[in-house]
Design an enzyme around this catalytic site. Structure first.
Site, PDB file in Angstrom:
ATOM      1  N   PHE A 128      41.830  37.218  32.755  1.00 56.87           N
ATOM      2  CA  PHE A 128      42.492  37.997  33.797  1.00 56.87           C
ATOM      3  C   PHE A 128      43.514  37.106  34.515  1.00 56.87           C
ATOM      4  CE2 PHE A 128      42.876  40.163  37.902  1.00 56.87           C
ATOM      5  CZ  PHE A 128      43.058  41.473  37.472  1.00 56.87           C
ATOM      6  N   ASP A 199      33.194  35.192  36.046  1.00 54.66           N
ATOM      7  CA  ASP A 199      33.825  36.251  36.815  1.00 54.66           C
ATOM      8  C   ASP A 199      33.176  37.567  36.387  1.00 54.66           C
ATOM      9  OD1 ASP A 199      35.469  38.274  37.832  1.00 54.66           O
ATOM     10  OD2 ASP A 199      37.262  37.022  37.749  1.00 54.66           O
ATOM     11  N   TYR A 224      35.475  46.398  44.714  1.00 52.59           N
ATOM     12  CA  TYR A 224      36.110  47.719  44.687  1.00 52.59           C
ATOM     13  C   TYR A 224      36.114  48.382  43.316  1.00 52.59           C
ATOM     14  CZ  TYR A 224      40.016  44.565  43.553  1.00 52.59           C
ATOM     15  OH  TYR A 224      40.808  43.592  42.997  1.00 52.59           O
ATOM     16  N   LYS A 225      35.488  47.757  42.335  1.00 46.93           N
ATOM     17  CA  LYS A 225      35.458  48.360  40.996  1.00 46.93           C
ATOM     18  C   LYS A 225      34.178  49.182  40.851  1.00 46.93           C
ATOM     19  CE  LYS A 225      38.723  45.045  39.241  1.00 46.93           C
ATOM     20  NZ  LYS A 225      38.937  43.676  38.794  1.00 46.93           N
ATOM     21  N   ARG A 373      43.442  52.173  28.815  1.00 48.19           N
ATOM     22  CA  ARG A 373      42.057  51.860  29.187  1.00 48.19           C
ATOM     23  C   ARG A 373      41.356  53.099  29.714  1.00 48.19           C
ATOM     24  NH1 ARG A 373      41.130  46.868  33.167  1.00 48.19           N
ATOM     25  NH2 ARG A 373      42.232  48.316  34.528  1.00 48.19           N
TER      26      ARG A 373
HETATM   27  C1  LIG Z   1      39.831  42.914  39.342  1.00 47.21           C
HETATM   28  C2  LIG Z   1      39.666  41.485  38.993  1.00 47.21           C
HETATM   29  C3  LIG Z   1      39.912  40.485  39.922  1.00 47.21           C
HETATM   30  C4  LIG Z   1      40.433  40.865  41.269  1.00 47.21           C
HETATM   31  O1  LIG Z   1      40.808  39.821  42.066  1.00 47.21           O
HETATM   32  P1  LIG Z   1      41.311  40.099  43.563  1.00 47.21           P
HETATM   33  O2  LIG Z   1      41.309  38.798  44.189  1.00 47.21           O
HETATM   34  O3  LIG Z   1      40.372  41.096  44.165  1.00 47.21           O
HETATM   35  O4  LIG Z   1      42.674  40.715  43.474  1.00 47.21           O
HETATM   36  C5  LIG Z   1      39.685  39.173  39.549  1.00 47.21           C
HETATM   37  N1  LIG Z   1      39.239  38.870  38.312  1.00 47.21           N
HETATM   38  C6  LIG Z   1      39.005  39.833  37.380  1.00 47.21           C
HETATM   39  C7  LIG Z   1      38.503  39.457  36.038  1.00 47.21           C
HETATM   40  C8  LIG Z   1      39.223  41.163  37.697  1.00 47.21           C
HETATM   41  O5  LIG Z   1      39.006  42.103  36.781  1.00 47.21           O
END
Ligand SMILES: *Cc1c(COP(=O)(O)O)cnc(C)c1O
Length: 414
Positions: A128, A199, A224-225, A373
Site C-alpha cells: 500500500f 498492517d 474506517y474500513k 475491486r
Molecule cells: C487504508 C490503508 C491505510 C490507511 O492509512 P491512513 O493513514 O488511514 O490514510 C494504510 N495502510 C493500508 C494497507 C491500507 O489499506
C-alpha cells in the site's frame, strides 16, 4: 447435482444467513449495493445517536469536565482492548490513536531502535502506497542508518537475513486481496532475529486474526474500513506485551507520558501500551469508532469469514458464467483460504466500467491501472446483492454502456 445459480437461489441464501439480521444495524441508502466497505465502512445506525450524545451532551454540556465524567481520557485504551479481542491480542496490547500512517511511522522507528546494528527494513513492491512512503520517509530521516529494501512475494522469505531489522507487510493486499501466512512469515523473520510489523487495514473485522498465537511483534490497522468507524476514524496499533517496556518511538508527546498532568519538563514514557500515544485523542472520531467496534465484536468472526469466503466464490463463479466473453481477468486467488474479503477483476476499461456500475448505485472501486475491486462486508451485504451486481455488469458489458464520455472522466478520488 449442480445448483442452478439464479436470483432465487441467492435470495434463499439470504433467508438462511445467520448474519442477515446485522444489516438492520446499518443505515444504507435505499436501492444501493455497497461493495466498498473494505475502503469506507457503512454507517452503523447507533453512530447517529452517539454523535449527538458526544457533540451535544459530552462536549456541549459537559465541556472540559467530560475528560473525567465521560472518561474521554481512557477512550484509546478502552476501544483498544475491544479491538484486541478481534485480532487475537490481550487487553493492554492495543491502543487507538492517530492514523494508520502515523502509527506505522511510530512503530517502524521503534522497531529499528529495538533491533540495533541492523540496517535493513524489508517490504514488498506494490505494498500500500502510504506504507512504502512512510518507510521511505524514515529511511531519509535516518540518513543512511537504515535502508528500505523490497523483495517480491516469492522471494520475500529468502530476503529476510541477519541484517534485517524489521519486515513491514500488509497482511491482506489492498489490490488483490492476497493474504500472507502470518504465522509462517513471523516465524521465519524471528528465526533471523528480525521483527515484523503487520498492517491489518484490510484484515481487522474481515478475517479471524491470532496475533499472540503467532507471536506477532507489532501491528497497525485502520478504523474506517471493516470496523465501520466513519471517514477518517482513528487507527490503532498493537505492541506485544514483551516489547512494551523497552519500546521507544519518536513522537513522544504528552499523552504517552507516564503522568501527563504532572506537567513535568522531562519526558518519561508510560509503562504500558499508552507510551505509544502522542497527542490529544480525536474524541468524536474515537467515540464513533467505538460504535463500529462494538457492533463488530457482537458478531462471530468465524461466521463472518465463512460468509465472506462463500460470497467470494459465488461472485467469481457468477462473473465466469455471465461475463467470460468480455475480457475480464481475475486478480484475486480462486482459493478463498488465501484471499481476504474482496475479489478484484482486471479490465483495460476498468475505470469506465466501474463508473457505469456506480451510476447504477452499485458501488465498488477502481485501483489504477486496471483493477475493479469488490469488497464483501458480511454484516450488511446480502447474497442477492452479488447476483444483482453481476447482472448489471453483464448488461453494461453486453451493451457497451460503459463507453460514455462521462464514465471516462477521472475523479480526484477513485
Ligand atoms: C487504508 C490503508 C491505510 C490507511 O492509512 P491512513 O493513514 O488511514 O490514510 C494504510 N495502510 C493500508 C494497507 C491500507 O489499506
Amino acid at each position: 447435482m449442480m445448483q442452478t445459480l439464479d436470483r432465487a437461489y441467492f435470495e434463499s441464501l439470504d433467508r438462511t444467513d445467520p448474519l442477515a439480521h446485522f444489516r438492520e444495524s446499518f443505515e444504507l441508502p435505499p436501492a444501493h449495493i455497497y461493495l466498498n466497505g473494505n475502503s469506507l465502512g457503512a454507517l452503523p445506525k447507533a453512530a447517529r445517536q452517539k454523535a449527538r450524545d458526544v457533540v451535544e451532551g459530552q462536549w456541549g454540556n459537559g465541556l472540559i469536565r467530560s475528560w473525567n465524567t465521560h472518561d474521554w481520557i481512557h477512550l484509546p485504551r478502552r476501544i483498544g482492548d475491544k479491538i484486541a479481542g478481534l485480532i487475537g491480542a490481550d487487553p493492554g496490547e492495543v491502543i487507538v490513536a492517530d492514523s494508520t500512517s502515523v502509527n506505522l511511522f511510530k512503530l517502524a522507528a521503534a522497531a529499528v531502535k529495538q533491533n540495533p546494528g541492523r540496517s535493513k527494513i524489508l517490504s514488498e513492491p506494490g505494498n500500500f502506497p502510504t506504507d512504502l512512503y512512510i518507510l521511505q520517509g524514515l529511511e531519509h530521516f535516518l540518513d543512511g542508518q537504515v535502508r528500505l529494501v523490497t523483495a517480491p512475494r516469492e522471494r520475500l522469505l529468502d530476503a529476510i537475513d541477519e541484517d534485517t531489522a524489521v519486515v513491514v507487510l500488509t497482511h491482506i493486499h489492498y489490490k488483490t486481496g492476497a493474504m500472507f501466512d502470518m504465522a509462517e512469515l513471523t516465524a521465519k523473520a524471528h528465526a533471523k532475529g528480525a521483527l515484523v510489523i503487520w498492517d491489518l487495514s484490510h484484515s481487522t473485522g474481515a478475517v479471524p486474526l491470532h496475533l499472540n498465537q503467532v507471536q506477532a511483534d507489532f501491528a497497525v490497522g485502520c478504523g474506517y474500513k471493516y470496523l465501520n468507524g466513519g471517514p477518517g476514524a482513528p487507527g490503532f496499533l498493537y505492541v506485544a506485551k514483551r516489547h512494551q517496556a523497552t519500546l521507544q518511538h519518536p513522537l513522544s508527546g504528552w499523552f504517552g507520558h507516564a503522568r501527563p498532568f504532572a506537567m513535568r519538563d522531562d519526558y518519561e514514557p508510560a509503562a504500558g501500551i499508552e507510551r505509544t500515544l502522542c497527542g490529544t485523542t480525536s474524541v468524536v472520531g474515537a467515540s464513533l469508532l467505538e460504535v463500529g467496534v462494538d457492533l463488530m465484536a457482537s458478531a462471530s468472526m468465524e461466521l463472518i469469514r465463512e460468509k465472506s469466503m462463500r460470497m467470494g466464490q459465488l461472485f467469481i463463479t457468477l462473473v465466469e458464467e455471465r461475463c467470460s466473453k468480455f475480457g475480464f481477468g481475475l486478480a484475486s486467488s480462486k482459493d478463498p483460504e488465501v484471499r481476504g474479503s474482496q475479489v478484484s477483476l482486471t479490465h483495460p476499461q476498468g475505470f469506465a466500467i466501474m463508473q457505469a456500475l456506480i451510476a447504477r448505485n452499485i458501488i465498488g472501486d477502481f485501483r489504477a491501472p486496471e483493477i475493479l475491486r469488490f469488497g464483501f462486508t458480511p454484516l450488511y451485504l446480502r447474497y442477492v446483492d452479488l447476483w444483482d451486481c453481476v447482472d448489471a455488469l453483464a448488461d453494461i458489458m453486453e451493451n457497451n454502456l460503459w463507453d460514455q464520455p462521462a464514465y471516462h472522466q477521472l475523479t480526484a478520488v477513485t
